[in-house]
Write an enzyme that holds these catalytic residues in place. Structure first.
Site, PDB file in Angstrom:
ATOM      1  N   ILE A 143       0.836  -1.227   0.000  1.00 53.74           N
ATOM      2  CA  ILE A 143       0.000   0.000   0.000  1.00 53.74           C
ATOM      3  C   ILE A 143       0.859   1.262   0.000  1.00 53.74           C
ATOM      4  N   THR A 144       2.118   1.171   0.459  1.00 52.84           N
ATOM      5  CA  THR A 144       2.973   2.368   0.493  1.00 52.84           C
ATOM      6  C   THR A 144       3.636   2.652  -0.849  1.00 52.84           C
ATOM      7  N   GLY A 145       3.418   1.788  -1.850  1.00 48.63           N
ATOM      8  CA  GLY A 145       4.022   1.988  -3.166  1.00 48.63           C
ATOM      9  C   GLY A 145       3.162   2.882  -4.054  1.00 48.63           C
ATOM     10  N   ASP A 181       5.225  -8.337   6.189  1.00 46.85           N
ATOM     11  CA  ASP A 181       6.268  -8.545   5.180  1.00 46.85           C
ATOM     12  C   ASP A 181       5.913  -9.791   4.375  1.00 46.85           C
ATOM     13  N   LEU A 207       0.018  -6.349  -4.249  1.00 47.79           N
ATOM     14  CA  LEU A 207       0.901  -5.436  -4.992  1.00 47.79           C
ATOM     15  C   LEU A 207       2.319  -5.410  -4.437  1.00 47.79           C
ATOM     16  N   TYR A 251      16.254 -12.731  -2.597  1.00 49.11           N
ATOM     17  CA  TYR A 251      15.216 -11.976  -1.880  1.00 49.11           C
ATOM     18  C   TYR A 251      14.026 -11.692  -2.810  1.00 49.11           C
ATOM     19  N   THR A 304       3.058  -8.725 -14.662  1.00 47.88           N
ATOM     20  CA  THR A 304       3.804  -7.658 -15.334  1.00 47.88           C
ATOM     21  C   THR A 304       4.163  -7.994 -16.777  1.00 47.88           C
ATOM     22  N   GLU A 336       6.920  -7.519 -17.912  1.00 47.69           N
ATOM     23  CA  GLU A 336       8.285  -8.068 -17.902  1.00 47.69           C
ATOM     24  C   GLU A 336       8.276  -9.578 -18.151  1.00 47.69           C
ATOM     25  N   LYS A 339       8.235 -13.242 -10.863  1.00 49.18           N
ATOM     26  CA  LYS A 339       6.845 -12.898 -11.214  1.00 49.18           C
ATOM     27  C   LYS A 339       6.207 -13.984 -12.100  1.00 49.18           C
ATOM     28  N   ARG A 376       5.730   7.842  -8.872  1.00 50.44           N
ATOM     29  CA  ARG A 376       6.632   6.756  -9.274  1.00 50.44           C
ATOM     30  C   ARG A 376       7.934   6.825  -8.473  1.00 50.44           C
TER      31      ARG A 376
HETATM   32  P1  NAP Z   1       6.503   0.077  -5.867  1.00 44.33           P
HETATM   33  O1  NAP Z   1       6.190   1.547  -5.932  1.00 44.33           O
HETATM   34  O2  NAP Z   1       7.914  -0.365  -5.906  1.00 44.33           O
HETATM   35  O3  NAP Z   1       5.807  -0.480  -4.531  1.00 44.33           O
HETATM   36  C1  NAP Z   1       6.085  -1.758  -4.056  1.00 44.33           C
HETATM   37  C2  NAP Z   1       5.412  -1.930  -2.709  1.00 44.33           C
HETATM   38  O4  NAP Z   1       5.747  -3.223  -2.206  1.00 44.33           O
HETATM   39  C3  NAP Z   1       5.862  -0.929  -1.644  1.00 44.33           C
HETATM   40  O5  NAP Z   1       4.772  -0.638  -0.794  1.00 44.33           O
HETATM   41  C4  NAP Z   1       6.905  -1.717  -0.875  1.00 44.33           C
HETATM   42  O6  NAP Z   1       7.100  -1.279   0.441  1.00 44.33           O
HETATM   43  C5  NAP Z   1       6.243  -3.078  -0.877  1.00 44.33           C
HETATM   44  N1  NAP Z   1       7.160  -4.173  -0.581  1.00 44.33           N
HETATM   45  C6  NAP Z   1       8.332  -4.483  -1.183  1.00 44.33           C
HETATM   46  N2  NAP Z   1       8.865  -5.599  -0.648  1.00 44.33           N
HETATM   47  C7  NAP Z   1       8.019  -5.985   0.344  1.00 44.33           C
HETATM   48  C8  NAP Z   1       8.021  -7.038   1.284  1.00 44.33           C
HETATM   49  N3  NAP Z   1       9.001  -7.934   1.321  1.00 44.33           N
HETATM   50  N4  NAP Z   1       6.979  -7.132   2.144  1.00 44.33           N
HETATM   51  C9  NAP Z   1       5.973  -6.224   2.156  1.00 44.33           C
HETATM   52  N5  NAP Z   1       5.923  -5.201   1.274  1.00 44.33           N
HETATM   53  C10 NAP Z   1       6.930  -5.081   0.380  1.00 44.33           C
HETATM   54  O7  NAP Z   1       5.745  -0.703  -7.037  1.00 44.33           O
HETATM   55  P2  NAP Z   1       4.485  -0.241  -7.913  1.00 44.33           P
HETATM   56  O8  NAP Z   1       4.976   0.459  -9.129  1.00 44.33           O
HETATM   57  O9  NAP Z   1       3.474   0.377  -7.052  1.00 44.33           O
HETATM   58  O10 NAP Z   1       3.970  -1.674  -8.419  1.00 44.33           O
HETATM   59  C11 NAP Z   1       3.010  -2.408  -7.676  1.00 44.33           C
HETATM   60  C12 NAP Z   1       3.097  -3.877  -8.070  1.00 44.33           C
HETATM   61  O11 NAP Z   1       2.838  -4.001  -9.474  1.00 44.33           O
HETATM   62  C13 NAP Z   1       4.436  -4.535  -7.850  1.00 44.33           C
HETATM   63  O12 NAP Z   1       4.210  -5.880  -7.510  1.00 44.33           O
HETATM   64  C14 NAP Z   1       5.128  -4.440  -9.196  1.00 44.33           C
HETATM   65  O13 NAP Z   1       6.077  -5.470  -9.316  1.00 44.33           O
HETATM   66  C15 NAP Z   1       3.941  -4.629 -10.112  1.00 44.33           C
HETATM   67  N6  NAP Z   1       3.999  -3.994 -11.428  1.00 44.33           N
HETATM   68  C16 NAP Z   1       4.336  -2.680 -11.552  1.00 44.33           C
HETATM   69  C17 NAP Z   1       4.314  -2.093 -12.803  1.00 44.33           C
HETATM   70  C18 NAP Z   1       4.635  -0.634 -12.993  1.00 44.33           C
HETATM   71  O14 NAP Z   1       4.894  -0.232 -14.134  1.00 44.33           O
HETATM   72  N7  NAP Z   1       4.574   0.186 -11.940  1.00 44.33           N
HETATM   73  C19 NAP Z   1       3.928  -2.849 -13.926  1.00 44.33           C
HETATM   74  C20 NAP Z   1       3.581  -4.179 -13.750  1.00 44.33           C
HETATM   75  C21 NAP Z   1       3.594  -4.746 -12.491  1.00 44.33           C
HETATM   76  P3  NAP Z   1       8.117  -0.054   0.789  1.00 44.33           P
HETATM   77  O15 NAP Z   1       7.343   1.213   0.450  1.00 44.33           O
HETATM   78  O16 NAP Z   1       8.370  -0.237   2.221  1.00 44.33           O
HETATM   79  O17 NAP Z   1       9.312  -0.239  -0.089  1.00 44.33           O
HETATM   80  O1  F7E Z   2      13.219   0.849 -17.077  1.00 43.47           O
HETATM   81  C1  F7E Z   2      15.838   1.674 -19.505  1.00 43.47           C
HETATM   82  C2  F7E Z   2      15.889   0.316 -18.850  1.00 43.47           C
HETATM   83  O2  F7E Z   2      13.400   0.741 -14.605  1.00 43.47           O
HETATM   84  C3  F7E Z   2      12.611   1.028 -18.324  1.00 43.47           C
HETATM   85  C4  F7E Z   2       8.936  -1.856 -13.116  1.00 43.47           C
HETATM   86  O3  F7E Z   2       7.842  -1.125 -12.621  1.00 43.47           O
HETATM   87  O4  F7E Z   2       8.014  -1.821 -15.317  1.00 43.47           O
HETATM   88  C5  F7E Z   2       9.154  -1.490 -14.580  1.00 43.47           C
HETATM   89  O5  F7E Z   2      10.302  -2.179 -15.057  1.00 43.47           O
HETATM   90  C6  F7E Z   2      13.644   0.942 -19.433  1.00 43.47           C
HETATM   91  C7  F7E Z   2      14.574  -0.280 -19.332  1.00 43.47           C
HETATM   92  O6  F7E Z   2      11.288  -0.049 -15.771  1.00 43.47           O
HETATM   93  C8  F7E Z   2      17.823   3.903 -17.457  1.00 43.47           C
HETATM   94  O7  F7E Z   2      17.046  -0.416 -19.245  1.00 43.47           O
HETATM   95  C9  F7E Z   2      17.642   3.436 -19.561  1.00 43.47           C
HETATM   96  O8  F7E Z   2      14.730  -0.843 -20.599  1.00 43.47           O
HETATM   97  O9  F7E Z   2      11.746   2.334 -15.660  1.00 43.47           O
HETATM   98  P1  F7E Z   2      12.440   1.034 -15.698  1.00 43.47           P
HETATM   99  P2  F7E Z   2      11.237  -1.583 -16.204  1.00 43.47           P
HETATM  100  O10 F7E Z   2      12.550  -2.242 -16.098  1.00 43.47           O
HETATM  101  O11 F7E Z   2      10.532  -1.633 -17.518  1.00 43.47           O
HETATM  102  C10 F7E Z   2       7.658  -3.218 -15.313  1.00 43.47           C
HETATM  103  C11 F7E Z   2       6.395  -3.383 -16.115  1.00 43.47           C
HETATM  104  C12 F7E Z   2       7.598  -3.793 -13.943  1.00 43.47           C
HETATM  105  O12 F7E Z   2       6.860  -4.721 -13.692  1.00 43.47           O
HETATM  106  C13 F7E Z   2       8.645  -3.357 -12.981  1.00 43.47           C
HETATM  107  O13 F7E Z   2       8.216  -3.593 -11.641  1.00 43.47           O
HETATM  108  O14 F7E Z   2      14.486   2.092 -19.336  1.00 43.47           O
HETATM  109  N1  F7E Z   2      16.744   2.668 -18.894  1.00 43.47           N
HETATM  110  N2  F7E Z   2      18.326   4.190 -18.705  1.00 43.47           N
HETATM  111  C14 F7E Z   2      16.816   2.942 -17.591  1.00 43.47           C
HETATM  112  N3  F7E Z   2      16.109   2.466 -16.538  1.00 43.47           N
HETATM  113  C15 F7E Z   2      16.416   2.970 -15.312  1.00 43.47           C
HETATM  114  N4  F7E Z   2      15.708   2.544 -14.244  1.00 43.47           N
HETATM  115  N5  F7E Z   2      17.415   3.901 -15.132  1.00 43.47           N
HETATM  116  C16 F7E Z   2      18.148   4.400 -16.170  1.00 43.47           C
HETATM  117  O15 F7E Z   2      19.043   5.234 -16.000  1.00 43.47           O
END
Ligand code: NAP
Ligand code: F7E
Length: 368
Positions: free
Chosen positions: A9-11, A63, A85, A100, A132, A134, A160, A191
């Site tokens: 919820i904190t994300g 956790d 989430l 981890y 995701t 990914e 995942k 973000r």
């Molecule tokens: P985020 O901002 O990184 O938030 C992740 C959340 O998970 C935070 O509240 C974090 O807590 C918590 N967390 C991490 N490890 C934990 C653990 N061991 N136990 C309990 N809580 C834990 O991610 P988000 O962008 O909101 O994404 C939400 C979910 O969707 C994630 O599962 C991510 O992998 C997935 N997802 C994201 C995207 C995207 O583009 N954003 C796309 C596809 C899927 P802290 O605040 O304490 O770190």
């Molecule tokens: O990278 C490139 C990097 O870290 C996007 C997570 O929310 O979305 C996220 O994963 C692209 C990659 O996201 C930098 O190599 C270039 O190709 O923003 P990102 P991600 O890896 O796509 C998916 C859907 C999730 O599920 C994940 O949780 O950008 N890139 N230069 C960079 N990326 C970062 N972070 N930093 C750079 O300097």
């Protein structure tokens, strides 16, 4: 009143989803981790003191790596809906913390599913799993749909993948209402600072305000299908309101390179950049400035590096940000979610960039 439990919820997504569910009249329970510094900034505006009667926003310490704790929270909350989430969500970091990541993101999902089963909640509790794009990794098909085979390219994506299939398995084996939302990248002013879009908008705000000289980026030729997190949490909710438990791709259907995102974000503050050079020697320089737009946005106060001028170098490539295996291209096919869920995103990429740049410029102006 429906009761929801949100892990993570904190994300970014947890915060927007909590707001959405509260606006729909839910009682919202969330799992937060204990940390030495306060980590609830994104949801502090929703906080209700323990003394408030009939609180609708309640936090629990927890956790994903602790089965007993996850089971105890679910037993106490008796949720109608669980949104799982919580995850170590950074792809690059997952190469440094693979075990981890597998535990929290992969087995963590099993812990939630198994708790619901063991507590006899299979008839009552619906589960959303944060899957995701990914998973598609080295893409086997363009665009990617619910039927596209997976080819994960990072410890995060492999964890995942387990979470995806164990969700499907519990649905089939125990008739649990458990669904995967296969969400493509979604962003917002909330973000995390090290994901590429936010790193860019924060970096541009700092460079434009003279607080830093340039951005250091990794692979700027990667392409992503970027949407707004507010639109995507609405899809999560819709997925659990259907009659049947199914998996859905949530995406915009458009892809953009990191390079173009950077250029669009600079243009938002009135600055046109030009890329020169190749590979790790590539840089970006300021080609022109729309003075009125720049000054209107930035104001007249600058940090130690002063204002941007023509010819300034504002970006370099730094190999440290490359990944051992990269996901080069993602573009989703949202046909199923648009037709079956009637999901209609409200934001486009330009609107998303505008909101993120504005928010970060405001943030850093307040620090000048
Ligand atoms: P985020 O901002 O990184 O938030 C992740 C959340 O998970 C935070 O509240 C974090 O807590 C918590 N967390 C991490 N490890 C934990 C653990 N061991 N136990 C309990 N809580 C834990 O991610 P988000 O962008 O909101 O994404 C939400 C979910 O969707 C994630 O599962 C991510 O992998 C997935 N997802 C994201 C995207 C995207 O583009 N954003 C796309 C596809 C899927 P802290 O605040 O304490 O770190
Ligand atoms: O990278 C490139 C990097 O870290 C996007 C997570 O929310 O979305 C996220 O994963 C692209 C990659 O996201 C930098 O190599 C270039 O190709 O923003 P990102 P991600 O890896 O796509 C998916 C859907 C999730 O599920 C994940 O949780 O950008 N890139 N230069 C960079 N990326 C970062 N972070 N930093 C750079 O300097």
């Amino acid at each position: 009143m429906k009761v929801a439990l949100i892990t993570g919820i904190t994300g970014q997504d947890g915060a927007y989803l909590a707001e959405l569910l509260l606006s729909k009249g839910y009682v919202v329970h969330g799992v937060k981790r204990r940390s030495s510094l306060i980590n609830t900034d994104r949801v502090d505006h929703l906080y209700e003191d323990v003394s408030v009667e009939n609180r609708r926003f309640i936090m629990h310490y927890g956790d994903m790596t602790d089965s007993l704790n996850i089971t105890a929270i679910i037993q106490k909350v008796q949720p109608d809906e669980i949104y799982n989430l919580a995850a170590m969500s950074h792809v690059k970091v997952s190469f440094e913390e693979p075990e981890y990541t597998a535990n929290a993101d992969g087995i963590g999902t099993l812990r939630v599913l198994e708790a619901v089963r063991l507590l006899g909640l299979t008839e009552k509790t619906k589960i959303y799993q944060a899957s995701t794009s990914e998973l598609y990794g080295l893409v086997q098909e363009v665009p990617q749909s619910e039927k596209t085979p997976f080819y994960p390219r990072s410890p995060y994506a492999v964890a995942k993948l387990y979470a995806y299939w164990i969700t499907v398995n519990y649905r089939e084996a125990y008739n649990l209402f458990a669904c995967n939302g296969i969400l493509f990248n979604h962003e917002s002013p909330l973000r995390g600072e090290t994901f590429v879009t936010r790193k860019i908008t924060r970096g541009i705000a700092q460079v434009a305000l003279g607080m830093d000289k340039q951005l250091f980026m990794g692979n700027i030729d990667a392409k992503r299908d970027w949407g707004h997190a507010k639109d995507y949490v609405e899809a999560m909710w819709l997925i659990l309101q259907q009659n049947n438990a199914e998996d859905y791709v949530i995406a915009t259907g458009e892809t953009t390179s990191v390079r173009d995102f950077i250029a669009m974000a600079f243009l938002e503050i009135g600055v046109t950049i030009k890329f020169n050079g190749t590979d790790i020697n590539e840089v970006a320089i300021v080609e022109s400035i729309d003075e009125s737009k720049y000054l209107e946005y930035i104001g007249s106060e600058f940090g130690e590096h002063g204002r941007l001028e023509l010819g300034d170098q504002v970006l370099s490539i730094d190999e440290r940000y490359f990944r051992p295996t990269e996901v080069e291209l993602l573009i989703g096919d949202p046909t199923k979610s648009k037709t079956k869920l009637n999901w209609q995103p409200k934001y486009d990429l330009k609107g998303l960039i505008e909101e993120m740049v504005k928010s970060d410029v405001q943030l850093f102006r307040s620090k000048l």
